[in-house]
Write an enzyme that holds these catalytic residues in place. Structure first.
Site, PDB file in Angstrom:
ATOM      1  CG  ASP A 269      -0.326  -0.622   2.453  1.00  0.00           C
ATOM      2  OD1 ASP A 269       0.907  -0.536   2.603  1.00  0.00           O
ATOM      3  OD2 ASP A 269      -1.059  -1.201   3.260  1.00  0.00           O
TER       4      ASP A 269
ATOM      5  CG  ASN B 260      -8.854  -1.974  11.932  1.00  0.00           C
ATOM      6  OD1 ASN B 260      -7.941  -2.662  11.446  1.00  0.00           O
ATOM      7  ND2 ASN B 260      -9.277  -0.866  11.356  1.00  0.00           N
TER       8      ASN B 260
ATOM      9  CG  HIS C 297      -5.805  -2.728   8.843  1.00  0.00           C
ATOM     10  ND1 HIS C 297      -5.942  -1.410   9.215  1.00  0.00           N
ATOM     11  CD2 HIS C 297      -4.490  -3.002   9.008  1.00  0.00           C
ATOM     12  CE1 HIS C 297      -4.773  -0.931   9.576  1.00  0.00           C
ATOM     13  NE2 HIS C 297      -3.862  -1.880   9.465  1.00  0.00           N
TER      14      HIS C 297
ATOM     15  CD  GLU D 191      -8.728   0.404   7.781  1.00  0.00           C
ATOM     16  OE1 GLU D 191      -8.589  -0.570   8.546  1.00  0.00           O
ATOM     17  OE2 GLU D 191      -8.338   1.544   8.071  1.00  0.00           O
TER      18      GLU D 191
END
Ligand code: F6R
Length: 247
Positions: free
Chosen positions: A72, A141, A143, A148
């Site tokens: 990313d 979380n 990811h 996400e």
């Protein structure tokens, strides 16, 4: 089903986790000189890159035929920006080893046409792939990359608005008052799942809940990393803090 094939390597602490994960990348490069490595950024993998750079300095590793595809990049940051992932990779790995810059790929966060950039990155992945070994960190979380939590898994490279927890977590790398990018271009789930092997590196109590959800929970897009339970060849290297809730 995939869960049976999952291998969990237990590490004592961050240093031990970094050494064990680095040794898997090292072995991959020894087995295949022209490996295609999928790479991640962030705090977890820093120790791994440090060790790989040391091994290179000692003459144990050769990056001259290796190709890399990063997961990313932030939208809106140019490669020279100190918080861009291009800069992170240059500084922490690429400039310290004998990799050819032309063999290192990240999405371009400054592309004028981001949709086109996503398509082009998928094409690059298609041409180089499948990835031999995909290194992943894990978000608090759940990811992976910047996939996400959501109501569906996104297969291809896409622009993703980052969740508040992710923006907060990432702000630690930015100067006080400096704006943290709100979106990123991320590789989708498909090339990750098509990688020949996935190496998930996890450290620290703050990741313990997410790791439990990934390893013991159901496969759900609300915990994107849970999809890894279906991967044929998943290696998890995690320290005891991160593994505290895992059954
Ligand atoms: C980074 C990336 C992210 C990180 C994750 C963990 O390229 O794709 O998924 O791996 O946010 O980040 P750290 O290691 O900083 O906790």
């Amino acid at each position: 089903m995939g869960v049976n094939k999952m291998r969990i390597i237990r590490a004592r602490d961050y240093k031990d986790m970094s050494e064990k994960a680095a040794s898997i990348i090292w072995a991959q490069m020894l087995l295949k000189k022209n490996s295609v490595l999928g790479l991640a950024t962030g705090g977890t993998v820093l120790g791994i890159y440090e060790i790989l750079c040391e091994k290179y300095k000692e003459g144990e590793l050769d990056f001259s035929s290796v190709k890399t595809l990063n997961l990313d990049e932030y939208v809106g940051l140019e490669g020279r920006h100190p918080q861009s992932y291009r800069h992170y990779m240059d500084k922490n790995l690429f400039e310290k080893v004998n990799i050819l810059k032309n063999n290192t790929f990240l999405p371009n966060g400054l592309a004028e046409d981001l949709k086109r950039e996503c398509k082009d990155y998928d094409e690059t992945i298609r041409q180089l792939g499948p990835i031999d070994l995909q290194l992943l960190g894990l978000g608090r979380n759940g990811h992976i990359g910047f996939n996400e939590p959501d109501d569906h898994f996104e297969d291809n490279t896409h622009v993703r608005r980052l969740n508040e927890t992710t923006i907060k977590d990432n702000s630690r790398f930015f100067e006080m008052g400096e704006e943290v990018p709100k979106s990123a271009i991320t590789m989708g789930i498909k090339p990750i799942m098509e990688s020949k092997a996935v190496l998930l590196a996890v450290s620290g109590v703050e990741k313990a809940k997410a790791l439990k959800a990934v390893l013991n929970g159901p496969v759900t897009p609300s915990v994107p990393g849970s999809i890894l339970g279906k991967h044929e060849n998943l290696i998890v290297v995690a320290d005891l803090d991160a593994l505290m809730h895992v059954e």
